[in-house]
Design an enzyme around this catalytic site. Structure first.
Site, PDB file in Angstrom:
ATOM      1  N   ASN A  16       0.844  -1.210   0.000  1.00  0.00           N
ATOM      2  CA  ASN A  16       0.000   0.000   0.000  1.00  0.00           C
ATOM      3  C   ASN A  16       0.871   1.250   0.000  1.00  0.00           C
ATOM      4  O   ASN A  16       0.542   2.239  -0.667  1.00  0.00           O
ATOM      5  CB  ASN A  16      -0.949  -0.004   1.195  1.00  0.00           C
ATOM      6  CG  ASN A  16      -2.226  -0.766   0.902  1.00  0.00           C
ATOM      7  OD1 ASN A  16      -3.088  -0.288   0.168  1.00  0.00           O
ATOM      8  ND2 ASN A  16      -2.342  -1.966   1.447  1.00  0.00           N
ATOM      9  N   MET A  92       1.196  -2.424  12.366  1.00  0.00           N
ATOM     10  CA  MET A  92       0.691  -3.499  13.225  1.00  0.00           C
ATOM     11  C   MET A  92       0.830  -3.210  14.719  1.00  0.00           C
ATOM     12  O   MET A  92       0.969  -4.134  15.520  1.00  0.00           O
ATOM     13  CB  MET A  92       1.395  -4.819  12.876  1.00  0.00           C
ATOM     14  CG  MET A  92       1.232  -5.229  11.425  1.00  0.00           C
ATOM     15  SD  MET A  92      -0.490  -5.320  10.886  1.00  0.00           S
ATOM     16  CE  MET A  92      -0.979  -6.866  11.645  1.00  0.00           C
ATOM     17  N   ASN A 109      -6.864   4.958   7.779  1.00  0.00           N
ATOM     18  CA  ASN A 109      -6.357   3.581   7.784  1.00  0.00           C
ATOM     19  C   ASN A 109      -7.007   2.826   6.631  1.00  0.00           C
ATOM     20  O   ASN A 109      -8.120   3.141   6.228  1.00  0.00           O
ATOM     21  CB  ASN A 109      -6.724   2.909   9.122  1.00  0.00           C
ATOM     22  CG  ASN A 109      -6.237   1.474   9.213  1.00  0.00           C
ATOM     23  OD1 ASN A 109      -5.114   1.152   8.806  1.00  0.00           O
ATOM     24  ND2 ASN A 109      -7.075   0.593   9.750  1.00  0.00           N
ATOM     25  N   HIS A 111      -8.197  -1.036   5.768  1.00  0.00           N
ATOM     26  CA  HIS A 111      -8.439  -2.318   6.442  1.00  0.00           C
ATOM     27  C   HIS A 111      -9.025  -3.306   5.431  1.00  0.00           C
ATOM     28  O   HIS A 111      -9.925  -2.946   4.665  1.00  0.00           O
ATOM     29  CB  HIS A 111      -9.416  -2.119   7.612  1.00  0.00           C
ATOM     30  CG  HIS A 111      -9.711  -3.387   8.331  1.00  0.00           C
ATOM     31  ND1 HIS A 111      -8.823  -3.961   9.213  1.00  0.00           N
ATOM     32  CD2 HIS A 111     -10.779  -4.225   8.273  1.00  0.00           C
ATOM     33  CE1 HIS A 111      -9.327  -5.093   9.674  1.00  0.00           C
ATOM     34  NE2 HIS A 111     -10.518  -5.271   9.117  1.00  0.00           N
TER      35      HIS A 111
HETATM   36  C1  GRF Z   1      -3.170  -4.678   3.911  1.00  0.00           C
HETATM   37  O1  GRF Z   1      -4.017  -5.747   3.623  1.00  0.00           O
HETATM   38  C2  GRF Z   1      -3.904  -3.614   4.684  1.00  0.00           C
HETATM   39  O2  GRF Z   1      -5.260  -3.546   4.363  1.00  0.00           O
HETATM   40  C3  GRF Z   1      -3.740  -4.088   6.097  1.00  0.00           C
HETATM   41  O3  GRF Z   1      -2.440  -4.612   6.157  1.00  0.00           O
HETATM   42  C4  GRF Z   1      -2.052  -5.057   4.864  1.00  0.00           C
HETATM   43  C5  GRF Z   1      -0.775  -4.366   4.541  1.00  0.00           C
HETATM   44  O4  GRF Z   1      -0.207  -4.848   3.345  1.00  0.00           O
HETATM   45  N1  GRF Z   1      -3.998  -3.008   7.022  1.00  0.00           N
HETATM   46  P1  GRF Z   1       0.998  -4.059   2.687  1.00  0.00           P
HETATM   47  O5  GRF Z   1       2.122  -4.020   3.729  1.00  0.00           O
HETATM   48  O6  GRF Z   1       0.520  -2.701   2.327  1.00  0.00           O
HETATM   49  O7  GRF Z   1       1.409  -4.863   1.493  1.00  0.00           O
END
Ligand code: GRF
Length: 219
Positions: A16, A92, A109, A111
């Protein structure tokens, strides 16, 4: 129009983060990443920020005695970088109400579920196990309660009988990248207002804040 300064907080692979970095490459995108922060020193997302020449910091939660001191260290870096909007992207760590209130209305955020269904972890496995017919993702404002703030945008995708948590996650992730950049753009353009806890997007049609990749991908 000025460029909104983003602070992206992440803990892992950072796809992301990558999607936001890519969106910022477009000169018409009204935001830029002023700082990317990882709480994990080995997060692959750090390499993505470095490759894009975006300032990044490791603020390792293990170096701090408690959550408030960890968050104070993050706030100091975010303030120093002039961050105006925090974007959590796979971050996290739980954030304290003090941190969340400080950034009230200025932190969002992504999700991987259609909130309010499936807050928390393992969203795709839980949806498949429940026999849910749709999965998806949500961009929302941060609130003291986890995965519960006002919803800005959502995308949905059908769950097929052959889906595994991984296949579903891959499909939902593509939609995450799309709705996250839309939401950031709306915030940057000052088009988002809250009415009785619900997000309104000024000047956007009713269908702008939902996204069905197989139905209205051209929106
Ligand atoms: C994604 O699925 C996001 O929705 C969640 O954590 C994951 C992060 O993936 N909060 P990345 O590190 O962006 O690949």
């Amino acid at each position: 129009m000025g460029c909104l300064k983003l602070g992206v907080l992440f803990s892992g692979r950072g796809t992301n983060l990558q999607a936001i970095l890519d969106a910022c490459q477009d000169s018409s995108f009204p935001a830029e990443i002023a700082l990317a922060i990882s709480n994990k020193p080995d997060a692959p997302g750090l390499v993505r920020a470095q490759k894009a020449n975006v300032p990044s910091s490791v603020i390792n939660h293990k170096d701090f005695a408690d959550r408030p001191s960890f968050e104070q260290a993050m706030n100091a870096r975010l303030d120093e970088a002039g961050v105006e909007l925090i974007c959590l992207a796979g971050f996290m760590r739980l954030l304290t109400p003090t941190f969340v209130n400080h950034w009230n209305g200025r932190a969002i955020n992504i999700h991987p579920s259609l909130l309010p269904a499936y807050p928390g972890l393992n969203t795709h496995a839980r949806a498949i196990n429940d026999g849910a017919r749709f999965a998806g993702c949500t961009v929302h404002f941060l609130s003291a309660e986890m995965d519960a703030g006002p919803i800005i945008a959502q995308a949905a995708t059908p769950i097929s009988a052959s889906d595994t948590p991984d296949s579903l996650a891959a499909r939902v992730l593509e939609a995450e990248y799309e709705i996250y950049q839309r939401a950031i753009r709306w915030v940057a353009e000052g088009r988002i207002t809250l009415h009785e806890g619900r997000v309104m997007i000024d000047g956007a049609g009713d269908d702008a804040s939902f996204y069905l990749p197989t139905v209205n991908s051209a929106v």
